[in-house]
Motif scaffolding. Structure first.
Motif, PDB file in Angstrom:
ATOM      1  N   LYS A 104     -11.078 -42.898   4.014  1.00  0.00           N
ATOM      2  CA  LYS A 104     -10.706 -42.381   2.700  1.00  0.00           C
ATOM      3  C   LYS A 104     -11.907 -42.568   1.784  1.00  0.00           C
ATOM      4  O   LYS A 104     -12.582 -43.587   1.892  1.00  0.00           O
ATOM      5  CB  LYS A 104      -9.514 -43.160   2.121  1.00  0.00           C
ATOM      6  CG  LYS A 104      -8.220 -43.003   2.876  1.00  0.00           C
ATOM      7  CD  LYS A 104      -7.164 -43.898   2.248  1.00  0.00           C
ATOM      8  CE  LYS A 104      -5.922 -44.031   3.082  1.00  0.00           C
ATOM      9  NZ  LYS A 104      -4.997 -45.029   2.545  1.00  0.00           N
ATOM     10  N   TYR A 106     -10.840 -38.717   2.283  1.00  0.00           N
ATOM     11  CA  TYR A 106     -10.992 -37.840   3.431  1.00  0.00           C
ATOM     12  C   TYR A 106     -11.216 -36.399   2.977  1.00  0.00           C
ATOM     13  O   TYR A 106     -10.803 -36.002   1.886  1.00  0.00           O
ATOM     14  CB  TYR A 106      -9.751 -37.917   4.322  1.00  0.00           C
ATOM     15  CG  TYR A 106      -8.468 -37.594   3.585  1.00  0.00           C
ATOM     16  CD1 TYR A 106      -8.017 -36.287   3.472  1.00  0.00           C
ATOM     17  CD2 TYR A 106      -7.724 -38.598   2.975  1.00  0.00           C
ATOM     18  CE1 TYR A 106      -6.859 -35.991   2.779  1.00  0.00           C
ATOM     19  CE2 TYR A 106      -6.557 -38.308   2.279  1.00  0.00           C
ATOM     20  CZ  TYR A 106      -6.137 -37.004   2.181  1.00  0.00           C
ATOM     21  OH  TYR A 106      -4.990 -36.703   1.487  1.00  0.00           O
ATOM     22  N   ASP A 107     -11.882 -35.642   3.822  1.00  0.00           N
ATOM     23  CA  ASP A 107     -12.036 -34.214   3.599  1.00  0.00           C
ATOM     24  C   ASP A 107     -10.780 -33.542   4.163  1.00  0.00           C
ATOM     25  O   ASP A 107     -10.496 -33.676   5.352  1.00  0.00           O
ATOM     26  CB  ASP A 107     -13.286 -33.708   4.321  1.00  0.00           C
ATOM     27  CG  ASP A 107     -13.406 -32.196   4.302  1.00  0.00           C
ATOM     28  OD1 ASP A 107     -13.016 -31.567   3.303  1.00  0.00           O
ATOM     29  OD2 ASP A 107     -13.886 -31.639   5.310  1.00  0.00           O
ATOM     30  N   LYS A 109      -9.869 -30.505   5.020  1.00  0.00           N
ATOM     31  CA  LYS A 109     -10.063 -29.591   6.157  1.00  0.00           C
ATOM     32  C   LYS A 109     -10.385 -30.362   7.430  1.00  0.00           C
ATOM     33  O   LYS A 109      -9.876 -30.036   8.506  1.00  0.00           O
ATOM     34  CB  LYS A 109     -11.168 -28.574   5.858  1.00  0.00           C
ATOM     35  CG  LYS A 109     -10.744 -27.506   4.894  1.00  0.00           C
ATOM     36  CD  LYS A 109     -11.840 -26.484   4.699  1.00  0.00           C
ATOM     37  CE  LYS A 109     -11.390 -25.427   3.700  1.00  0.00           C
ATOM     38  NZ  LYS A 109     -12.418 -24.434   3.461  1.00  0.00           N
ATOM     39  N   ARG A 110     -11.230 -31.364   7.309  1.00  0.00           N
ATOM     40  CA  ARG A 110     -11.585 -32.168   8.482  1.00  0.00           C
ATOM     41  C   ARG A 110     -10.360 -32.919   9.008  1.00  0.00           C
ATOM     42  O   ARG A 110     -10.124 -32.965  10.213  1.00  0.00           O
ATOM     43  CB  ARG A 110     -12.700 -33.154   8.128  1.00  0.00           C
ATOM     44  CG  ARG A 110     -13.130 -34.004   9.309  1.00  0.00           C
ATOM     45  CD  ARG A 110     -14.368 -34.858   8.964  1.00  0.00           C
ATOM     46  NE  ARG A 110     -14.653 -35.741  10.065  1.00  0.00           N
ATOM     47  CZ  ARG A 110     -14.176 -36.972  10.190  1.00  0.00           C
ATOM     48  NH1 ARG A 110     -13.386 -37.481   9.256  1.00  0.00           N
ATOM     49  NH2 ARG A 110     -14.476 -37.714  11.232  1.00  0.00           N
TER      50      ARG A 110
END
Length: 134
Positions: A104, A106-107, A109-110
């Protein structure tokens, strides 16, 4: 990132705002999500909800994400997420069977991509097991 699968994700995090944010992201991707504030409830909900993947915080009271990972038998893939991650923690998580470790913040999409791959792997393993059983 809208995905078209009907995956189910069990989200476990003691922080209700983080939990809510993760559920919103997962549901926006078109998946079902069930959230829990404690890992100690996971066994019951794994049997009931039948998730394709578990997304769990590492640091929680009563039972940590690593302890949860160690306690699970025949469970779907587990993705651990932590704001307090470091390399030794990530290595420990992976050595204990985590599918992936995400820090965290976090992206989105990833994270969805990691969850998607974990869920695909789980469904493939279930399908293979059904074929073997026949």
């Amino acid at each position: 990132m809208k995905l078209t699968n009907d995956y189910r994700v069990l989200v476990i995090d003691d922080d209700r705002y983080v939990r809510s944010s993760l559920v919103d992201l997962i549901e926006a991707a078109g998946w079902a999500a069930k959230d829990l504030p404690r890992a100690t409830e996971a066994d019951r909900w794994i049997a009931q909800f039948k998730p394709d993947v578990i997304l769990s915080d590492v640091r929680m009271p009563t039972m940590s994400g690593i302890e949860l990972l160690r306690s699970l038998k025949a469970a779907p893939p587990v993705v651990l997420i932590s704001a307090h991650g470091d390399i030794p923690m990530a290595v420990d998580a992976m050595n204990n069977g985590a599918y992936s470790f995400v820090e965290k913040p976090y992206d989105p999409k990833r994270l969805l991509t990691i969850l998607d791959h974990a869920a695909q792997q789980h469904r493939m393993q279930e399908s293979n097991q059904r074929l073997r059983d026949r």
